[in-house]
Design a protein around this motif. Structure first.
Motif, mmCIF file in Angstrom:
data_model
loop_
_atom_site.group_PDB
_atom_site.id
_atom_site.type_symbol
_atom_site.label_atom_id
_atom_site.label_comp_id
_atom_site.label_asym_id
_atom_site.label_seq_id
_atom_site.Cartn_x
_atom_site.Cartn_y
_atom_site.Cartn_z
ATOM 1 N N VAL A 142 -5.371 0.023 -12.522
ATOM 2 C CA VAL A 142 -6.304 1.155 -12.550
ATOM 3 C C VAL A 142 -5.598 2.451 -12.162
ATOM 4 C CG1 VAL A 142 -8.400 -0.189 -12.205
ATOM 5 C CG2 VAL A 142 -7.088 0.574 -10.207
ATOM 6 N N GLY A 143 -4.262 2.457 -12.244
ATOM 7 C CA GLY A 143 -3.521 3.684 -11.989
ATOM 8 C C GLY A 143 -3.310 4.006 -10.532
ATOM 9 N N LEU A 144 -3.195 2.986 -9.690
ATOM 10 C CA LEU A 144 -3.006 3.227 -8.257
ATOM 11 C C LEU A 144 -1.551 3.412 -7.856
ATOM 12 C CD1 LEU A 144 -5.567 0.833 -6.514
ATOM 13 C CD2 LEU A 144 -5.536 3.333 -6.453
ATOM 14 N N ALA A 145 -0.609 2.986 -8.703
ATOM 15 C CA ALA A 145 0.793 3.135 -8.341
ATOM 16 C C ALA A 145 1.140 4.610 -8.208
ATOM 17 C CB ALA A 145 1.692 2.479 -9.387
ATOM 18 N N LYS A 146 1.999 4.951 -7.257
ATOM 19 C CA LYS A 146 2.434 6.335 -7.093
ATOM 20 C C LYS A 146 3.106 6.808 -8.368
ATOM 21 C CE LYS A 146 3.115 6.510 -2.087
ATOM 22 N NZ LYS A 146 4.093 6.592 -0.988
ATOM 23 N N ILE A 202 0.834 -1.200 0.000
ATOM 24 C CA ILE A 202 0.000 0.000 0.000
ATOM 25 C C ILE A 202 0.869 1.250 0.000
ATOM 26 C CG2 ILE A 202 -1.664 1.338 1.375
ATOM 27 C CD1 ILE A 202 -2.961 -1.336 2.136
ATOM 28 N N GLY A 203 2.030 1.157 0.626
ATOM 29 C CA GLY A 203 2.953 2.287 0.626
ATOM 30 C C GLY A 203 3.486 2.645 -0.756
ATOM 31 N N THR A 204 3.384 1.715 -1.713
ATOM 32 C CA THR A 204 3.824 2.001 -3.078
ATOM 33 C C THR A 204 2.704 2.584 -3.930
ATOM 34 O OG1 THR A 204 3.257 -0.162 -4.029
ATOM 35 C CG2 THR A 204 5.402 0.036 -2.943
ATOM 36 N N THR A 205 1.520 2.730 -3.347
ATOM 37 C CA THR A 205 0.359 3.214 -4.087
ATOM 38 C C THR A 205 -0.015 4.619 -3.636
ATOM 39 O OG1 THR A 205 -1.380 2.492 -2.547
ATOM 40 C CG2 THR A 205 -0.483 0.829 -4.055
ATOM 41 N N ALA A 206 -1.006 5.186 -4.319
ATOM 42 C CA ALA A 206 -1.518 6.514 -3.967
ATOM 43 C C ALA A 206 -2.574 6.449 -2.872
ATOM 44 C CB ALA A 206 -2.107 7.179 -5.208
ATOM 45 N N ILE A 207 -2.830 5.266 -2.334
ATOM 46 C CA ILE A 207 -3.841 5.077 -1.288
ATOM 47 C C ILE A 207 -3.327 5.626 0.037
ATOM 48 C CG2 ILE A 207 -5.051 3.327 0.077
ATOM 49 C CD1 ILE A 207 -4.989 1.593 -2.502
ATOM 50 N N GLU A 208 -4.163 6.392 0.723
ATOM 51 C CA GLU A 208 -3.748 6.995 1.993
ATOM 52 C C GLU A 208 -4.485 6.454 3.206
ATOM 53 O OE1 GLU A 208 -3.258 11.088 2.505
ATOM 54 O OE2 GLU A 208 -1.459 11.097 1.256
ATOM 55 N N LYS A 209 -5.531 5.631 2.988
ATOM 56 C CA LYS A 209 -6.314 5.144 4.124
ATOM 57 C C LYS A 209 -6.698 3.682 3.899
ATOM 58 C CE LYS A 209 -9.351 8.535 3.681
ATOM 59 N NZ LYS A 209 -8.736 9.645 2.934
ATOM 60 N N VAL A 210 -6.809 2.954 4.991
ATOM 61 C CA VAL A 210 -7.184 1.538 4.935
ATOM 62 C C VAL A 210 -8.317 1.302 5.930
ATOM 63 C CG1 VAL A 210 -6.424 -0.823 5.376
ATOM 64 C CG2 VAL A 210 -4.891 0.771 4.226
ATOM 65 N N ARG A 211 -9.341 0.618 5.468
ATOM 66 C CA ARG A 211 -10.458 0.289 6.362
ATOM 67 C C ARG A 211 -10.410 -1.186 6.719
ATOM 68 N NH1 ARG A 211 -16.543 -0.922 4.774
ATOM 69 N NH2 ARG A 211 -17.383 -1.270 6.858
ATOM 70 N N LEU A 212 -10.411 -1.474 8.026
ATOM 71 C CA LEU A 212 -10.495 -2.836 8.536
ATOM 72 C C LEU A 212 -11.923 -3.106 8.994
ATOM 73 C CD1 LEU A 212 -7.247 -2.918 10.732
ATOM 74 C CD2 LEU A 212 -7.482 -3.362 8.272
ATOM 75 N N PHE A 213 -12.280 -4.389 9.043
ATOM 76 C CA PHE A 213 -13.629 -4.762 9.475
ATOM 77 C C PHE A 213 -13.661 -5.205 10.930
ATOM 78 C CE2 PHE A 213 -13.689 -4.899 4.928
ATOM 79 C CZ PHE A 213 -14.943 -4.428 4.588
ATOM 80 N N GLY A 214 -12.551 -5.021 11.628
ATOM 81 C CA GLY A 214 -12.471 -5.384 13.030
ATOM 82 C C GLY A 214 -11.228 -4.772 13.632
ATOM 83 N N VAL A 215 -10.601 -5.497 14.551
ATOM 84 C CA VAL A 215 -9.382 -5.011 15.213
ATOM 85 C C VAL A 215 -8.378 -6.161 15.312
ATOM 86 C CG1 VAL A 215 -10.220 -3.019 16.503
ATOM 87 C CG2 VAL A 215 -10.700 -5.296 17.372
ATOM 88 N N ASP A 216 -7.621 -6.350 14.256
ATOM 89 C CA ASP A 216 -6.569 -7.369 14.233
ATOM 90 C C ASP A 216 -5.255 -6.708 14.641
ATOM 91 O OD1 ASP A 216 -4.409 -9.052 13.380
ATOM 92 O OD2 ASP A 216 -5.802 -10.100 12.033
ATOM 93 N N PRO A 217 -4.710 -7.049 15.818
ATOM 94 C CA PRO A 217 -3.492 -6.378 16.293
ATOM 95 C C PRO A 217 -2.327 -6.469 15.319
ATOM 96 C CG PRO A 217 -4.483 -7.666 18.056
ATOM 97 C CD PRO A 217 -5.217 -8.025 16.790
ATOM 98 N N ALA A 218 -2.180 -7.614 14.639
ATOM 99 C CA ALA A 218 -1.056 -7.775 13.715
ATOM 100 C C ALA A 218 -1.161 -6.790 12.552
ATOM 101 C CB ALA A 218 -1.009 -9.211 13.187
#
Length: 454
Positions: free
Chosen positions: A344-348, A48-64
């Motif tokens: 779809v053009g997500l790479a930085k 994800i750090g190599t993409t233009a994405i700035e936020k991630v949504r989780l469906f719970g709370v996985d500590p790892a």
């Protein structure tokens, strides 16, 4: 020494500016875990750090997973389970324990930005659970306030589009009366705390239930005649805008014009069972690529112009253990081996994503032009679509530098290229239902200059 320090600070500032240019602050992605073949969370965080994405949504709370995003600067959305809602609502200490367990050990190293209390609670028809939703959110908010995080981490919940009793045309959007009392309380909370009203619009599901012949193009951000809202005199050119504006109208009708909308999920499946029309790689690429280009244009929606709604794409990976039809398992934008399922053009910009080959033509200028032999009716649709997306088509209007020759072919070519250039030049934004192609030949002529990429 001062000069050296100043130079270092200047270099750091420039680096930050460059990094900002590579990212899309309005763009997020859903990271589900219902699969047995996914890479380690740390590998996903690096990807994800190599993409233009700035936020991630989780469906719970996985500590790892939460730990994997520490010190990345990527915003993380975490969630309580629906099953925890009754306890969160009835016991403030349970809410405090939840925050002490799932937030404090990770924040601020991991940039937790939002806590969703449950997911699509209303869809289950459990009135008692729905009634517990607001007090659960209030107790989570109070628990955050008690540790001085109330202004830093927002609290909300995610709603299905089925809350709407009517959505077409968008200006007639209104919530189902049976949900209104609960929704008013939730919206008062959103309004008071500045938290978003999160929704899950899926044009794919609208397409499956809409038999009009132009619906697929309307859903896929492809050229179409649009759908006219006679109340507002707005001609909607894509389903995403229409769905989001229907929610905007419903919120406005209840008196909550200042509550911000966030798209918690939207996507298109790349595979489906034999009876699942429209589920294909081609359509998934067209939808997600078109959506990203639309968001990057900063046009906004007709009822919310000039601002891209924060949007979380669904999803990071296919999830092979999900129940239901094949389409439910097949929304992934990336494969478990960390390569793209489709581009779809997500790479930085200017960066390489893992295992992607070097682009030998990255410095070559390109223009988006119609393919040879495309009939005028299709080019007219392309022209109407491109100019309907907020680009400046004045140069092909009377008196403009590119008005002559006054032909559909010439005007469409200019508009199609301008749309491509304004959409950050992703390949999907020069598709136009397979009627366009990228060219290295500059189509400018006389006093008419076609903007080009380089």
């Amino acid at each position: 020494m001062d000069a050296v320090r100043s130079a270092a600070l200047l270099a750091l500032l420039l680096l930050n500016i460059i990094e900002t240019a590579y990212t899309d602050p309005f763009l997020g992605i859903n990271y589900g875990q219902v699969a047995d073949n996914l890479p380690e969370p740390s590998a996903t965080a690096k990807l994800i750090g190599t993409t233009a994405i700035e936020k991630v949504r989780l469906f719970g709370v996985d500590p790892a997973i939460i730990k994997a995003f520490a010190n990345t600067g990527i915003g993380i959305v975490i969630a309580t389970s629906n099953g925890d809602i009754p306890a969160l609502a009835s016991d403030p200490n349970f809410a405090k324990t939840w925050i002490n367990t799932n937030v404090l050990p990770f924040y601020p190293a991991t940039k937790i930005i939002l806590i969703n209390v449950g997911n699509e609670v209303m869809i289950f028809g459990d009135q008692a659970l729905a009634a517990n939703l607001l007090p659960a959110m209030q107790n989570i908010q109070n628990a955050l306030n008690s540790v001085s995080l109330g202004g830093k981490i927002k609290v909300s919940t995610v709603h299905p589009m089925t809350l709407l009793a009517q959505s077409e045309p968008p200006s007639s959007g209104v919530f189902d009366a049976k949900y209104v009392d609960v929704l008013k309380g939730l919206l008062e909370f959103n309004n008071a705390t500045g938290s978003p009203f999160a929704i899950n619009p899926y044009p794919y599901f609208a397409y499956r239930s809409d038999t009009r012949p132009e619906t697929l193009a309307f859903c896929l951000f492809q050229p179409n005649k649009g759908r006219f809202d006679s109340n507002t005199k707005i001609n909607y050119m894509n389903m995403f805008d229409a769905q989001v504006d229907a929610v905007r109208s419903a919120l406005n009708a209840l008196g909550f014009k200042n509550v911000e909308i966030v798209v918690a999920e939207t996507g298109w499946p790349s595979k489906g069972d034999g009876d699942e029309a429209g589920a294909s790689v081609e359509n998934a690429k067209a939808y997600n690529g078109g959506l990203i280009a639309h968001l990057r244009s900063k046009v906004g929606t007709p009822l919310m112009p000039g601002k891209s709604v924060d949007t979380y794409l669904f999803a990071m990976y296919d999830e092979n253990l999900k129940p239901g039809p094949l389409s439910e398992k097949s929304f992934g934008l990336f494969k478990p081996d960390l390569t793209m399922a489709y581009d779809v053009g997500l790479a930085k910009a200017g960066r390489q994503s893992p295992k992607s080959p070097a682009n030998s033509t990255k410095n070559a200028a390109t223009w988006c032009v119609p393919k040879d032999g495309i009939p005028d009716d299709k080019l007219q649709s392309n022209l109407d679509f491109a100019c309907g997306q907020g680009i400046d088509c004045k140069e092909i209007g009377p008196g403009g530098a590119c008005f002559e020759p006054n032909t559909v072919t010439s005007h469409a070519a200019y508009a199609m290229n301008l749309f491509y250039q304004k959409s950050q030049k992703t390949p999907s934004s020069c598709d136009f239902a397979q009627t366009a192609i990228l060219s290295s030949k500059n189509p400018s002529y006389g006093g008419c200059t076609y903007p080009g990429s380089s």
